[in-house]
Design a protein around this motif. Structure first.
Motif, PDB file in Angstrom:
ATOM      1  N   ILE A   1       0.862  -1.197   0.000  1.00 42.43           N
ATOM      2  CA  ILE A   1       0.000   0.000   0.000  1.00 42.43           C
ATOM      3  C   ILE A   1       0.894   1.241   0.000  1.00 42.43           C
ATOM      4  O   ILE A   1       1.708   1.438   0.908  1.00 42.43           O
ATOM      5  CB  ILE A   1      -0.931   0.046   1.243  1.00 42.43           C
ATOM      6  CG1 ILE A   1      -1.691  -1.264   1.430  1.00 42.43           C
ATOM      7  CG2 ILE A   1      -1.850   1.261   1.178  1.00 42.43           C
ATOM      8  CD1 ILE A   1      -2.818  -1.518   0.486  1.00 42.43           C
ATOM      9  N   ARG A   2       0.671   2.089  -1.010  1.00 35.84           N
ATOM     10  CA  ARG A   2       1.481   3.315  -1.134  1.00 35.84           C
ATOM     11  C   ARG A   2       0.695   4.491  -0.555  1.00 35.84           C
ATOM     12  O   ARG A   2      -0.353   4.864  -1.094  1.00 35.84           O
ATOM     13  CB  ARG A   2       1.808   3.567  -2.609  1.00 35.84           C
ATOM     14  CG  ARG A   2       2.565   2.417  -3.273  1.00 35.84           C
ATOM     15  CD  ARG A   2       2.485   2.490  -4.777  1.00 35.84           C
ATOM     16  NE  ARG A   2       1.116   2.449  -5.267  1.00 35.84           N
ATOM     17  CZ  ARG A   2       0.770   2.556  -6.552  1.00 35.84           C
ATOM     18  NH1 ARG A   2       1.692   2.747  -7.469  1.00 35.84           N
ATOM     19  NH2 ARG A   2      -0.502   2.508  -6.917  1.00 35.84           N
ATOM     20  N   VAL A   3       1.218   5.030   0.544  1.00 35.25           N
ATOM     21  CA  VAL A   3       0.548   6.167   1.194  1.00 35.25           C
ATOM     22  C   VAL A   3       1.347   7.432   0.906  1.00 35.25           C
ATOM     23  O   VAL A   3       2.567   7.456   1.104  1.00 35.25           O
ATOM     24  CB  VAL A   3       0.456   5.969   2.726  1.00 35.25           C
ATOM     25  CG1 VAL A   3      -0.275   7.135   3.371  1.00 35.25           C
ATOM     26  CG2 VAL A   3      -0.226   4.648   3.068  1.00 35.25           C
ATOM     27  N   THR A   4       0.663   8.452   0.404  1.00 38.51           N
ATOM     28  CA  THR A   4       1.337   9.744   0.180  1.00 38.51           C
ATOM     29  C   THR A   4       0.810  10.756   1.188  1.00 38.51           C
ATOM     30  O   THR A   4      -0.399  10.918   1.339  1.00 38.51           O
ATOM     31  CB  THR A   4       1.072  10.256  -1.251  1.00 38.51           C
ATOM     32  OG1 THR A   4       1.732   9.368  -2.166  1.00 38.51           O
ATOM     33  CG2 THR A   4       1.608  11.665  -1.443  1.00 38.51           C
TER      34      THR A   4
ATOM     35  N   THR B   1       6.578   2.570  10.079  1.00 42.65           N
ATOM     36  CA  THR B   1       6.931   1.563  11.079  1.00 42.65           C
ATOM     37  C   THR B   1       6.001   0.351  10.972  1.00 42.65           C
ATOM     38  O   THR B   1       6.394  -0.777  11.246  1.00 42.65           O
ATOM     39  CB  THR B   1       6.850   2.190  12.497  1.00 42.65           C
ATOM     40  OG1 THR B   1       7.748   3.296  12.519  1.00 42.65           O
ATOM     41  CG2 THR B   1       7.224   1.215  13.586  1.00 42.65           C
ATOM     42  N   LEU B   2       4.766   0.593  10.552  1.00 37.37           N
ATOM     43  CA  LEU B   2       3.809  -0.512  10.409  1.00 37.37           C
ATOM     44  C   LEU B   2       3.958  -1.227   9.063  1.00 37.37           C
ATOM     45  O   LEU B   2       3.202  -2.141   8.757  1.00 37.37           O
ATOM     46  CB  LEU B   2       2.375   0.020  10.562  1.00 37.37           C
ATOM     47  CG  LEU B   2       2.015   0.482  11.981  1.00 37.37           C
ATOM     48  CD1 LEU B   2       0.667   1.202  11.982  1.00 37.37           C
ATOM     49  CD2 LEU B   2       1.982  -0.701  12.931  1.00 37.37           C
ATOM     50  N   GLY B   3       4.906  -0.768   8.252  1.00 39.15           N
ATOM     51  CA  GLY B   3       5.214  -1.495   7.024  1.00 39.15           C
ATOM     52  C   GLY B   3       4.653  -0.898   5.749  1.00 39.15           C
ATOM     53  O   GLY B   3       4.853  -1.444   4.657  1.00 39.15           O
ATOM     54  N   TYR B   4       3.938   0.231   5.815  1.00 41.59           N
ATOM     55  CA  TYR B   4       3.397   0.857   4.600  1.00 41.59           C
ATOM     56  C   TYR B   4       4.519   1.567   3.838  1.00 41.59           C
ATOM     57  O   TYR B   4       5.516   1.971   4.428  1.00 41.59           O
ATOM     58  CB  TYR B   4       2.285   1.863   4.956  1.00 41.59           C
ATOM     59  CG  TYR B   4       1.087   1.182   5.585  1.00 41.59           C
ATOM     60  CD1 TYR B   4       0.144   0.546   4.802  1.00 41.59           C
ATOM     61  CD2 TYR B   4       0.941   1.138   6.970  1.00 41.59           C
ATOM     62  CE1 TYR B   4      -0.935  -0.122   5.390  1.00 41.59           C
ATOM     63  CE2 TYR B   4      -0.121   0.477   7.565  1.00 41.59           C
ATOM     64  CZ  TYR B   4      -1.058  -0.148   6.770  1.00 41.59           C
ATOM     65  OH  TYR B   4      -2.107  -0.817   7.334  1.00 41.59           O
ATOM     66  N   GLN B   5       4.341   1.707   2.530  1.00 40.53           N
ATOM     67  CA  GLN B   5       5.281   2.504   1.723  1.00 40.53           C
ATOM     68  C   GLN B   5       4.870   3.960   1.860  1.00 40.53           C
ATOM     69  O   GLN B   5       3.761   4.319   1.450  1.00 40.53           O
ATOM     70  CB  GLN B   5       5.160   2.139   0.249  1.00 40.53           C
ATOM     71  CG  GLN B   5       5.605   0.747  -0.129  1.00 40.53           C
ATOM     72  CD  GLN B   5       5.420   0.546  -1.632  1.00 40.53           C
ATOM     73  OE1 GLN B   5       5.693   1.437  -2.440  1.00 40.53           O
ATOM     74  NE2 GLN B   5       4.942  -0.633  -2.008  1.00 40.53           N
ATOM     75  N   VAL B   6       5.727   4.794   2.398  1.00 44.54           N
ATOM     76  CA  VAL B   6       5.312   6.178   2.669  1.00 44.54           C
ATOM     77  C   VAL B   6       6.134   7.181   1.864  1.00 44.54           C
ATOM     78  O   VAL B   6       7.366   7.227   1.959  1.00 44.54           O
ATOM     79  CB  VAL B   6       5.412   6.510   4.178  1.00 44.54           C
ATOM     80  CG1 VAL B   6       4.942   7.929   4.431  1.00 44.54           C
ATOM     81  CG2 VAL B   6       4.590   5.521   5.001  1.00 44.54           C
ATOM     82  N   ASN B   7       5.425   7.980   1.071  1.00 50.10           N
ATOM     83  CA  ASN B   7       6.019   9.125   0.372  1.00 50.10           C
ATOM     84  C   ASN B   7       5.471  10.394   1.008  1.00 50.10           C
ATOM     85  O   ASN B   7       4.323  10.407   1.464  1.00 50.10           O
ATOM     86  CB  ASN B   7       5.623   9.117  -1.100  1.00 50.10           C
ATOM     87  CG  ASN B   7       6.352   8.033  -1.853  1.00 50.10           C
ATOM     88  OD1 ASN B   7       7.557   8.132  -2.067  1.00 50.10           O
ATOM     89  ND2 ASN B   7       5.637   6.983  -2.216  1.00 50.10           N
ATOM     90  N   GLY B   8       6.269  11.444   1.007  1.00 51.96           N
ATOM     91  CA  GLY B   8       5.794  12.698   1.592  1.00 51.96           C
ATOM     92  C   GLY B   8       6.120  13.862   0.688  1.00 51.96           C
ATOM     93  O   GLY B   8       7.087  13.804  -0.098  1.00 51.96           O
ATOM     94  N   TRP B   9       5.330  14.915   0.807  1.00 49.17           N
ATOM     95  CA  TRP B   9       5.491  16.092  -0.065  1.00 49.17           C
ATOM     96  C   TRP B   9       5.372  17.357   0.775  1.00 49.17           C
ATOM     97  O   TRP B   9       4.479  17.475   1.615  1.00 49.17           O
ATOM     98  CB  TRP B   9       4.401  16.049  -1.136  1.00 49.17           C
ATOM     99  CG  TRP B   9       4.525  17.068  -2.216  1.00 49.17           C
ATOM    100  CD1 TRP B   9       5.373  17.044  -3.274  1.00 49.17           C
ATOM    101  CD2 TRP B   9       3.712  18.242  -2.369  1.00 49.17           C
ATOM    102  NE1 TRP B   9       5.156  18.147  -4.078  1.00 49.17           N
ATOM    103  CE2 TRP B   9       4.138  18.896  -3.544  1.00 49.17           C
ATOM    104  CE3 TRP B   9       2.680  18.814  -1.624  1.00 49.17           C
ATOM    105  CZ2 TRP B   9       3.575  20.083  -3.993  1.00 49.17           C
ATOM    106  CZ3 TRP B   9       2.122  19.997  -2.066  1.00 49.17           C
ATOM    107  CH2 TRP B   9       2.573  20.617  -3.245  1.00 49.17           C
ATOM    108  N   SER B  10       6.287  18.280   0.555  1.00 54.42           N
ATOM    109  CA  SER B  10       6.280  19.530   1.335  1.00 54.42           C
ATOM    110  C   SER B  10       6.650  20.699   0.428  1.00 54.42           C
ATOM    111  O   SER B  10       6.852  20.534  -0.777  1.00 54.42           O
ATOM    112  CB  SER B  10       7.273  19.425   2.499  1.00 54.42           C
ATOM    113  OG  SER B  10       8.553  19.104   1.990  1.00 54.42           O
ATOM    114  N   ARG B  11       6.752  21.889   1.015  1.00 54.38           N
ATOM    115  CA  ARG B  11       7.059  23.082   0.211  1.00 54.38           C
ATOM    116  C   ARG B  11       8.557  23.155  -0.062  1.00 54.38           C
ATOM    117  O   ARG B  11       9.013  23.345  -1.182  1.00 54.38           O
ATOM    118  CB  ARG B  11       6.585  24.332   0.964  1.00 54.38           C
ATOM    119  CG  ARG B  11       6.534  25.590   0.111  1.00 54.38           C
ATOM    120  CD  ARG B  11       5.635  26.603   0.759  1.00 54.38           C
ATOM    121  NE  ARG B  11       6.210  27.117   1.983  1.00 54.38           N
ATOM    122  CZ  ARG B  11       6.769  28.308   2.117  1.00 54.38           C
ATOM    123  NH1 ARG B  11       6.828  29.125   1.088  1.00 54.38           N
ATOM    124  NH2 ARG B  11       7.250  28.694   3.277  1.00 54.38           N
TER     125      ARG B  11
END
Ligand code: NDP
Ligand code: OXD
Length: 307
Positions: A132-135, A152-162
């Protein structure tokens, strides 16, 4: 003097502030005081004109994390410093809220709800967290904690900022081009940006269209981040699996708004992360002491950037 405005919890806040700052005179709205003695206020959504009464106002403490409503007012003196809450017990709540939405998606609770209504016993294929890809849109105090909790729970995490960020466990990006690439690679989009001129309708029809069919949206930032009409269209056309919404363009959401009854929408009344008075007062007291000692404070608002 610190003047407090929080009509719903006036007594509690009054007591907590007096305990935390025994040497500072504290007054609570609508108490009548010598206006020139008020140098600090701690507020959540005070009425129009509230701040104009205090000619010596230096610092406004917001009893929340978002300051969009404060910054839209015309009664705040230019020289006043605005300080908001940073985390103060909200990051954990926000992580729980987002996780609830992500699990709803991953464990296909929306599908099972529909099947239940039709008395259908039909197991769906398993999807593991790692697929699961979470943005996360917004990598501030809240978004960072949410992202790291999910990673930490194993999800694929992408993040976006300014601005560019480097945060452990989160693949960080910024800027328009990055968003164009990121949205098509997103299963669950979590919005935790502040409401500013730049973020208004960031998720318009075009950008919502970049999400893959079957994606879900969770909005706990501010209603203005999403063009609600475009969102409704995407939901109607089945281009989004569901939306979990905590914040809206107008709050409370009007009784006859189509979002209330939409089969693909889950609604909560702006409760994703509530201010915890004990934590808020402890943080404000620590900031007051830092100001008095000339040390840096947490949560100083950049009025130009709008957050
Ligand atoms: P922060 O100020 O710590 O973080 C804001 C993040 O948004 C930063 O990462 C910032 O980028 C990013 N950002 C701001 N403008 C843009 C932009 N134009 N493009 C891309 N990224 C942008 O805020 P918090 O994490 O403390 O809180 C976020 C928001 O959550 C609040 O403003 C409030 O609206 C909402 N909130 C909602 C609650 C609820 O119950 N629903 C409760 C509490 C808060 P950068 O890192 O580059 O500065
Ligand atoms: C906040 C909020 O900004 O409650 O703190 O939305």
């Amino acid at each position: 003097m610190l003047y407090l405005y929080s009509p719903d919890q006036q007594e509690l806040y009054g007591r907590l502030f007096r305990e935390a700052l025994p040497d500072l005179p504290i007054a609570c709205w609508p108490q009548d005081v010598e206006a020139s003695a008020v140098t600090h206020t701690a507020v959540w959504m005070p009425p129009a004109g509230f701040f104009s009464r205090f000619p010596n106002l230096q610092v406004i403490f917001a009893l929340g994390a978002g300051v969009d409503k404060l910054l839209r007012r015309d009664d705040i003196p230019e020289q006043a410093t605005i300080i908001r809450l940073t985390d103060a017990g909200m990051a954990q709540q926000m992580a729980e809220y987002c996780l609830y939405g992500v699990l709803h998606y991953q464990r296909q609770m929306d599908v099972y709800q529909r099947q239940q209504r039709a008395s259908r016993w039909l197991p769906q294929a398993t999807r593991l967290a790692g697929n699961i890809r979470v943005t996360i849109l917004g990598l501030g105090q809240l978004g960072t904690h949410v992202g790291q909790t999910l990673a930490t729970l194993g999800y694929q995490v992408n993040g976006w900022s300014r601005q560019p960020r480097q945060i452990e466990q989160i693949a960080c990006t910024h800027g328009d081009a990055a968003l164009r690439k990121l949205l098509p690679e997103t299963d669950v989009l979590f919005c935790i940006l502040p409401a500013t001129q730049e973020t208004r309708h960031l998720l318009n029809a075009e950008r919502l269209g970049w999400l893959p069919a079957d994606a879900a949206i969770i909005n706990a930032g501010r209603g203005s981040l999403i063009d609600q009409s475009a969102l409704l269209k995407h939901l109607d056309q089945g281009q989004l699996r569901f939306a979990l919404l905590d914040v809206f363009a107008e709050e409370p959401l009007a009784e006859d708004h189509p979002l209330w009854t939409h089969p693909r929408v889950l609604i909560t009344p702006h409760v994703a992360a509530n201010t915890i008075p004990e934590e808020a007062v402890a943080q404000i007291a620590a900031n007051l002491r830092a100001l008095a000692d000339g040390r840096p404070v947490t949560g100083r608002v950049d009025r130009l950037a709008g957050y």
